[in-house]
Design a protein around this motif. Structure first.
Motif, mmCIF file in Angstrom:
data_model
loop_
_atom_site.group_PDB
_atom_site.id
_atom_site.type_symbol
_atom_site.label_atom_id
_atom_site.label_comp_id
_atom_site.label_asym_id
_atom_site.label_seq_id
_atom_site.Cartn_x
_atom_site.Cartn_y
_atom_site.Cartn_z
ATOM 1 N N ILE A 168 -7.491 9.190 30.809
ATOM 2 C CA ILE A 168 -7.172 8.564 32.084
ATOM 3 C C ILE A 168 -6.585 9.620 33.019
ATOM 4 C CG2 ILE A 168 -5.756 6.797 33.200
ATOM 5 C CD1 ILE A 168 -5.783 5.287 30.544
ATOM 6 N N GLU A 169 -7.025 9.586 34.251
ATOM 7 C CA GLU A 169 -6.535 10.560 35.222
ATOM 8 C C GLU A 169 -5.016 10.478 35.324
ATOM 9 O OE1 GLU A 169 -6.834 11.451 40.036
ATOM 10 O OE2 GLU A 169 -7.965 9.826 39.123
ATOM 11 N N GLU A 170 -4.400 11.626 35.194
ATOM 12 C CA GLU A 170 -2.950 11.682 35.289
ATOM 13 C C GLU A 170 -2.489 11.336 36.704
ATOM 14 O OE1 GLU A 170 -0.288 12.335 33.300
ATOM 15 O OE2 GLU A 170 -1.603 12.168 31.565
ATOM 16 N N SER A 171 -1.414 10.591 36.779
ATOM 17 C CA SER A 171 -0.839 10.304 38.083
ATOM 18 C C SER A 171 -0.237 11.592 38.646
ATOM 19 C CB SER A 171 0.274 9.262 37.957
ATOM 20 O OG SER A 171 -0.191 8.104 37.330
ATOM 21 N N PRO A 172 -0.397 11.831 39.946
ATOM 22 C CA PRO A 172 0.336 12.942 40.552
ATOM 23 C C PRO A 172 1.821 12.792 40.231
ATOM 24 C CG PRO A 172 -1.247 12.034 42.100
ATOM 25 C CD PRO A 172 -1.238 11.119 40.906
ATOM 26 N N HIS A 213 -3.448 4.750 44.325
ATOM 27 C CA HIS A 213 -3.452 5.201 42.923
ATOM 28 C C HIS A 213 -3.210 4.057 41.936
ATOM 29 C CE1 HIS A 213 -3.251 8.266 39.811
ATOM 30 N NE2 HIS A 213 -2.278 7.556 39.270
ATOM 31 N N TYR A 214 -2.239 3.190 42.237
ATOM 32 C CA TYR A 214 -1.854 2.147 41.282
ATOM 33 C C TYR A 214 -2.462 0.779 41.571
ATOM 34 C CZ TYR A 214 1.553 5.363 39.269
ATOM 35 O OH TYR A 214 2.147 6.426 38.648
ATOM 36 N N GLY A 215 -3.108 0.621 42.716
ATOM 37 C CA GLY A 215 -3.720 -0.661 43.043
ATOM 38 C C GLY A 215 -2.764 -1.681 43.620
ATOM 39 N N MET A 216 -1.515 -1.294 43.843
ATOM 40 C CA MET A 216 -0.490 -2.174 44.393
ATOM 41 C C MET A 216 0.422 -1.360 45.302
ATOM 42 S SD MET A 216 0.964 -4.274 41.114
ATOM 43 C CE MET A 216 -0.034 -5.350 40.101
ATOM 44 N N THR A 217 1.015 -2.020 46.270
ATOM 45 C CA THR A 217 2.067 -1.375 47.047
ATOM 46 C C THR A 217 3.297 -1.205 46.158
ATOM 47 O OG1 THR A 217 3.046 -3.452 47.783
ATOM 48 C CG2 THR A 217 1.241 -2.542 49.133
ATOM 49 N N PRO A 218 4.245 -0.345 46.528
ATOM 50 C CA PRO A 218 5.478 -0.245 45.728
ATOM 51 C C PRO A 218 6.179 -1.588 45.554
ATOM 52 C CG PRO A 218 5.334 1.606 47.243
ATOM 53 C CD PRO A 218 4.204 0.680 47.594
ATOM 54 N N HIS A 219 6.187 -2.406 46.602
ATOM 55 C CA HIS A 219 6.834 -3.719 46.491
ATOM 56 C C HIS A 219 6.105 -4.609 45.501
ATOM 57 C CE1 HIS A 219 7.478 -7.965 47.813
ATOM 58 N NE2 HIS A 219 8.721 -7.575 47.645
ATOM 59 N N ALA A 220 4.774 -4.675 45.603
ATOM 60 C CA ALA A 220 4.007 -5.506 44.672
ATOM 61 C C ALA A 220 4.169 -5.004 43.236
ATOM 62 C CB ALA A 220 2.535 -5.513 45.072
ATOM 63 N N PHE A 221 4.230 -3.699 43.064
ATOM 64 C CA PHE A 221 4.429 -3.101 41.753
ATOM 65 C C PHE A 221 5.775 -3.548 41.169
ATOM 66 C CE2 PHE A 221 5.575 0.372 38.864
ATOM 67 C CZ PHE A 221 4.379 0.676 38.234
ATOM 68 N N LEU A 222 6.815 -3.544 41.989
ATOM 69 C CA LEU A 222 8.144 -3.974 41.548
ATOM 70 C C LEU A 222 8.136 -5.453 41.155
ATOM 71 C CD1 LEU A 222 11.605 -3.163 42.939
ATOM 72 C CD2 LEU A 222 10.876 -5.538 43.007
ATOM 73 N N ILE A 223 7.530 -6.300 41.989
ATOM 74 C CA ILE A 223 7.496 -7.738 41.688
ATOM 75 C C ILE A 223 6.707 -7.997 40.418
ATOM 76 C CG2 ILE A 223 6.716 -9.985 42.512
ATOM 77 C CD1 ILE A 223 9.210 -8.858 43.930
ATOM 78 N N ASN A 224 5.591 -7.284 40.229
ATOM 79 C CA ASN A 224 4.798 -7.446 39.021
ATOM 80 C C ASN A 224 5.611 -7.063 37.781
ATOM 81 O OD1 ASN A 224 1.964 -7.894 37.877
ATOM 82 N ND2 ASN A 224 2.420 -5.851 37.095
ATOM 83 N N ARG A 225 6.401 -5.984 37.891
ATOM 84 C CA ARG A 225 7.249 -5.578 36.780
ATOM 85 C C ARG A 225 8.316 -6.635 36.488
ATOM 86 N NH1 ARG A 225 3.907 -2.475 35.344
ATOM 87 N NH2 ARG A 225 4.163 -0.238 34.950
ATOM 88 N N ARG A 226 8.884 -7.234 37.513
ATOM 89 C CA ARG A 226 9.876 -8.295 37.294
ATOM 90 C C ARG A 226 9.258 -9.475 36.545
ATOM 91 N NH1 ARG A 226 13.271 -8.716 43.047
ATOM 92 N NH2 ARG A 226 14.413 -6.729 42.795
ATOM 93 N N ILE A 227 8.038 -9.820 36.893
ATOM 94 C CA ILE A 227 7.385 -10.946 36.219
ATOM 95 C C ILE A 227 7.022 -10.579 34.784
ATOM 96 C CG2 ILE A 227 5.334 -12.426 36.218
ATOM 97 C CD1 ILE A 227 7.493 -13.229 38.240
ATOM 98 N N GLN A 228 6.568 -9.344 34.552
ATOM 99 C CA GLN A 228 6.327 -8.908 33.171
ATOM 100 C C GLN A 228 7.598 -9.023 32.336
ATOM 101 O OE1 GLN A 228 4.782 -4.923 33.317
ATOM 102 N NE2 GLN A 228 2.713 -5.552 33.863
ATOM 103 N N LEU A 229 8.700 -8.568 32.896
ATOM 104 C CA LEU A 229 9.989 -8.657 32.208
ATOM 105 C C LEU A 229 10.384 -10.112 32.005
ATOM 106 C CD1 LEU A 229 12.512 -7.230 31.092
ATOM 107 C CD2 LEU A 229 13.418 -7.196 33.433
ATOM 108 N N GLY A 230 10.155 -10.937 33.024
ATOM 109 C CA GLY A 230 10.471 -12.351 32.913
ATOM 110 C C GLY A 230 9.688 -13.037 31.807
ATOM 111 N N CYS A 231 8.406 -12.720 31.680
ATOM 112 C CA CYS A 231 7.590 -13.301 30.604
ATOM 113 C C CYS A 231 8.171 -12.951 29.239
ATOM 114 C CB CYS A 231 6.151 -12.794 30.705
ATOM 115 S SG CYS A 231 5.173 -13.510 32.033
ATOM 116 N N ALA A 232 8.543 -11.690 29.067
ATOM 117 C CA ALA A 232 9.083 -11.265 27.780
ATOM 118 C C ALA A 232 10.384 -11.998 27.464
ATOM 119 C CB ALA A 232 9.315 -9.755 27.797
#
Length: 275
Positions: A168-172, A213-232
């Motif tokens: 997978i292409e390395e992130s800058p 690069h990530y397919g999401m804005t920084p804000h959307a990335f943060l919210i997605n991470r919160r929901i991943q954490l919430g699911c766990a």
């Protein structure tokens, strides 16, 4: 309108913590915003048609299609013009999956080996996936039967889905630092300047390049991470109100609205569908 329980079910079992399943029999009201999972996800379209988007690639999927989402790949799958469709989804723990891949010949020094295919129409793979989900949701199925079917599915995936040969292409480096900072501080009230300072990037570069690069804005990335954490934390038995507070949401209602947008169900329904 059918009751939620009649159109959507979840399956989990503490004895098989590496597996989670979701079965939707009428997906007309099941709409997702673009999101990602920290686990490997694979699904079978069992009825009707829908639009499948994965990392910028869009296709119309039909019964017999298997959709494939590697961990952290941004994706969405939604109904077409309010037409009925149905599907089974399976979420597999990356480490468990990697262990089976190693048994099947994947290089032992690698972690989970991602797949290059976004979807497949191979009948044997489709049958294995649906058969596994049928077994998971069968109330009288044994642990041995479920684990055996899960292993059979992975064997079939290794046969039918091409492993990604090139890495997978390395992130800058700066973007990777930004993503790591958001990961670490996702439950906090961080701002754009905080991320830029940690990553050594300008605001204009971060906003412009992070989504590309990530397919999401920084804000959307943060919210997605919160929901991943919430699911766990929900799966671990933490009360919904506590999860909302601990994961950075202003209140339980905010958490529930956001959860519904990204997971197409509420936290209570997500937990209530266990079996």
């Amino acid at each position: 309108m059918a009751h939620h329980r009649d159109i959507m079910r979840f399956w989990r079992d503490p004895a098989l913590p590496f597996l989670e399943a979701r079965r939707v029999t009428d997906g007309r009201r099941v709409c997702y915003e673009r999101h990602s999972h920290d686990t490997f996800s694979v699904g079978a379209i069992t009825g009707g048609y829908s639009t499948y988007w994965n990392q910028g690639h869009t296709e119309r999927v039909a019964p017999g299609t298997v959709v494939v989402m590697n961990p952290e790949e941004v994706h969405a799958c939604n109904p077409i013009d309010d037409r009925p469709w149905s599907y089974d989804m399976l979420y597999l723990d990356n480490d468990w999956l990697a262990g089976l891949q190693h048994e099947l010949g994947a290089p032992a020094h690698l972690d989970f080996q991602t797949y290059s295919a976004r979807s497949s129409r191979h009948p044997a793979l489709y049958r294995r996936l649906v058969s596994l989900c049928d077994t998971l949701f069968a109330p009288d199925a044994t642990r041995l039967a479920r684990e055996t079917r899960a292993t059979e599915l992975v064997v079939e995936m290794q046969r039918r889905l091409a492993p990604r040969i090139s890495p997978i292409e390395e992130s800058p480096l700066g973007l990777r630092r930004a993503a790591d900072y958001i990961d670490t501080h996702c439950t906090e009230a961080i701002g754009l300047d905080d991320i830029c300072h940690a990553a050594g990037l300008s605001r204009s570069y971060l906003v412009r390049r992070f989504k590309a690069h990530y397919g999401m804005t920084p804000h959307a990335f943060l919210i997605n991470r919160r929901i991943q954490l919430g699911c766990a934390r929900l799966r671990a038995g933490q009360p919904i109100a506590d999860v909302a507070a601990d994961c950075g949401f202003s209140d339980q209602a905010h958490f529930q609205r956001t959860f519904k947008r990204l997971r197409a169900t509420t936290p209570g329904q997500y937990l209530g569908g266990t079996g």
